[in-house]
Design a protein around this motif. Structure first.
Motif, PDB file in Angstrom:
ATOM      1  N   LEU A   5      -1.930   4.868  -2.797  1.00  0.00           N
ATOM      2  CA  LEU A   5      -2.207   5.951  -1.852  1.00  0.00           C
ATOM      3  C   LEU A   5      -2.458   5.358  -0.477  1.00  0.00           C
ATOM      4  CD1 LEU A   5      -2.706   9.087  -1.697  1.00  0.00           C
ATOM      5  CD2 LEU A   5      -5.131   8.525  -1.757  1.00  0.00           C
ATOM      6  N   GLN A   6      -1.742   5.888   0.497  1.00  0.00           N
ATOM      7  CA  GLN A   6      -1.908   5.429   1.874  1.00  0.00           C
ATOM      8  C   GLN A   6      -2.243   6.619   2.756  1.00  0.00           C
ATOM      9  OE1 GLN A   6       1.556   3.669   3.654  1.00  0.00           O
ATOM     10  NE2 GLN A   6       0.422   2.866   5.407  1.00  0.00           N
ATOM     11  N   ILE A   7      -3.445   6.606   3.281  1.00  0.00           N
ATOM     12  CA  ILE A   7      -3.869   7.619   4.252  1.00  0.00           C
ATOM     13  C   ILE A   7      -3.635   7.009   5.629  1.00  0.00           C
ATOM     14  CG2 ILE A   7      -5.807   8.985   5.104  1.00  0.00           C
ATOM     15  CD1 ILE A   7      -6.992   8.850   2.274  1.00  0.00           C
ATOM     16  N   ASP A   8      -2.634   7.528   6.320  1.00  0.00           N
ATOM     17  CA  ASP A   8      -2.086   6.847   7.499  1.00  0.00           C
ATOM     18  C   ASP A   8      -2.506   7.554   8.790  1.00  0.00           C
ATOM     19  OD1 ASP A   8      -0.659   5.188   9.143  1.00  0.00           O
ATOM     20  OD2 ASP A   8       1.313   6.001   8.625  1.00  0.00           O
ATOM     21  N   HIS A   9      -3.663   7.148   9.311  1.00  0.00           N
ATOM     22  CA  HIS A   9      -4.133   7.582  10.632  1.00  0.00           C
ATOM     23  C   HIS A   9      -4.119   9.106  10.763  1.00  0.00           C
ATOM     24  CE1 HIS A   9      -4.285   3.463  12.108  1.00  0.00           C
ATOM     25  NE2 HIS A   9      -3.141   3.280  11.486  1.00  0.00           N
ATOM     26  N   ILE A  10      -4.821   9.782   9.851  1.00  0.00           N
ATOM     27  CA  ILE A  10      -4.859  11.241   9.903  1.00  0.00           C
ATOM     28  C   ILE A  10      -6.028  11.720  10.760  1.00  0.00           C
ATOM     29  CG2 ILE A  10      -3.759  11.471   7.638  1.00  0.00           C
ATOM     30  CD1 ILE A  10      -6.509  12.252   6.497  1.00  0.00           C
ATOM     31  N   SER A  11      -5.801  12.850  11.412  1.00  0.00           N
ATOM     32  CA  SER A  11      -6.845  13.530  12.181  1.00  0.00           C
ATOM     33  C   SER A  11      -6.797  15.003  11.818  1.00  0.00           C
ATOM     34  CB  SER A  11      -6.633  13.350  13.686  1.00  0.00           C
ATOM     35  OG  SER A  11      -6.718  11.982  14.048  1.00  0.00           O
ATOM     36  N   HIS A  14      -4.990   0.508  -3.771  1.00  0.00           N
ATOM     37  CA  HIS A  14      -4.000  -0.149  -4.621  1.00  0.00           C
ATOM     38  C   HIS A  14      -4.382  -0.005  -6.089  1.00  0.00           C
ATOM     39  CE1 HIS A  14      -2.133  -2.048  -1.081  1.00  0.00           C
ATOM     40  NE2 HIS A  14      -3.373  -2.183  -0.638  1.00  0.00           N
ATOM     41  N   ALA A  15      -3.443  -0.269  -6.954  1.00  0.00           N
ATOM     42  CA  ALA A  15      -3.682  -0.164  -8.395  1.00  0.00           C
ATOM     43  C   ALA A  15      -4.841  -1.068  -8.802  1.00  0.00           C
ATOM     44  CB  ALA A  15      -2.419  -0.545  -9.162  1.00  0.00           C
TER      45      ALA A  15
END
Length: 269
Positions: A2-8, A30-31
């Motif tokens: 899961l990648q949370i990529d610079h959310i606002s 990561h796993a």
């Protein structure tokens, strides 16, 4: 994973007014990794969970699972995402349907995702999972009301894990439990992580809880991650004043131990 990529994310609070709830949040899980996300009530933890699960769309940035954008995925990808990412809720008294038996509660995910076609096969998998969380076959026909809070949370964990997810998101899963029961649930999550190679995002307001489970910790203040690091970095050498204030609020059962920790932090500063 899961990648949370610079959310606002911001919300309207009146005519032409908006309140920023999340500000440039970036996390990777990561796993087999356990990440703790810590912050006081109102810091934005629940909004991060909603965005991560695809229940709320961020204003900017994106969330990816296995390289797929969660908020722009098709039906097949979203079904796979729903199966591989599961959530354990905060309140074990409110998260279980009181009209369903334990067998129905834990086995529901198997039915929804069509993971086992036969009733006997589903029952077998439910029993196996109940035994893994410290309950047994005798719990199958009982209702949530006949269990303690800690036992209910074990049922909730069994329900989340029975479909063999890759990632478990825990939304303050022990805050409603007694301290002794908290330790049991944390130990159970550790065992499940090792056995199933789970990735875990553990959201809490209590640093003492995440210390025992998470290898990496991110500290959230007013919608912004102000510090992140390994467990040793955060607890032995905190850099941000907010992190230090959270650590100062952690109850210390032995005053001598507390004094030694404070002296160590002062030396580090």
């Amino acid at each position: 994973m899961l990648q949370i990529d610079h959310i606002s994310k911001s919300f309207s609070t009146g005519r032409d007014k908006r309140t920023v709830v999340l500000d440039d949040i970036a996390l990777e899980i990561h796993a087999g990794q356990s990440i703790g996300l810590v912050g006081e009530s109102g810091s934005g933890k629940s909004t991060i969970i909603r965005c991560a699960l695809g229940l709320m769309k961020p204003d900017t940035g994106n969330v990816r699972y296995g390289g797929i954008d969660v908020h722009r995925s098709g039906r097949a990808d979203m079904l796979a995402f729903r199966r591989e990412v599961q959530l354990v809720f905060q309140d074990p008294y409110a998260s279980l349907n009181p009209r369903m038996t334990v067998e129905e509660l834990v086995g529901e995910g198997l039915l929804v995702h069509k993971l086992d076609g036969s009733a006997s096969g589903r029952r077998r998998r439910v029993v196996e999972m109940l035994e893994m969380v410290g309950l047994g076959e005798e719990a199958l026909g009982r209702y949530p009301r006949s269990f303690s809070g800690g036992q209910r949370q074990r049922i909730a964990i069994a329900r989340a894990l029975v479909i063999r997810p890759q990632l478990l998101i825990c939304d303050e899963p022990v805050s409603a439990l007694d301290v002794s029961v908290q330790a049991q649930v944390i130990n159970l999550l550790q065992d499940m992580q090792r056995e199933l190679n789970l990735g875990i995002l553990f959201v809490a307001h209590d640093l003492a809880v995440v210390r025992h489970l998470c290898s990496t910790i991110a500290v959230l203040e007013r919608g912004k991650i102000v510090e992140r690091g390994t467990r040793g970095d955060i607890f032995d050498n905190p850099q941000h004043p907010y992190t230090r204030s959270l650590l100062a609020a952690v109850p210390i059962p032995d005053p001598a131990v507390g004094q030694a920790r404070r002296a160590k932090r002062q030396l580090a500063l």
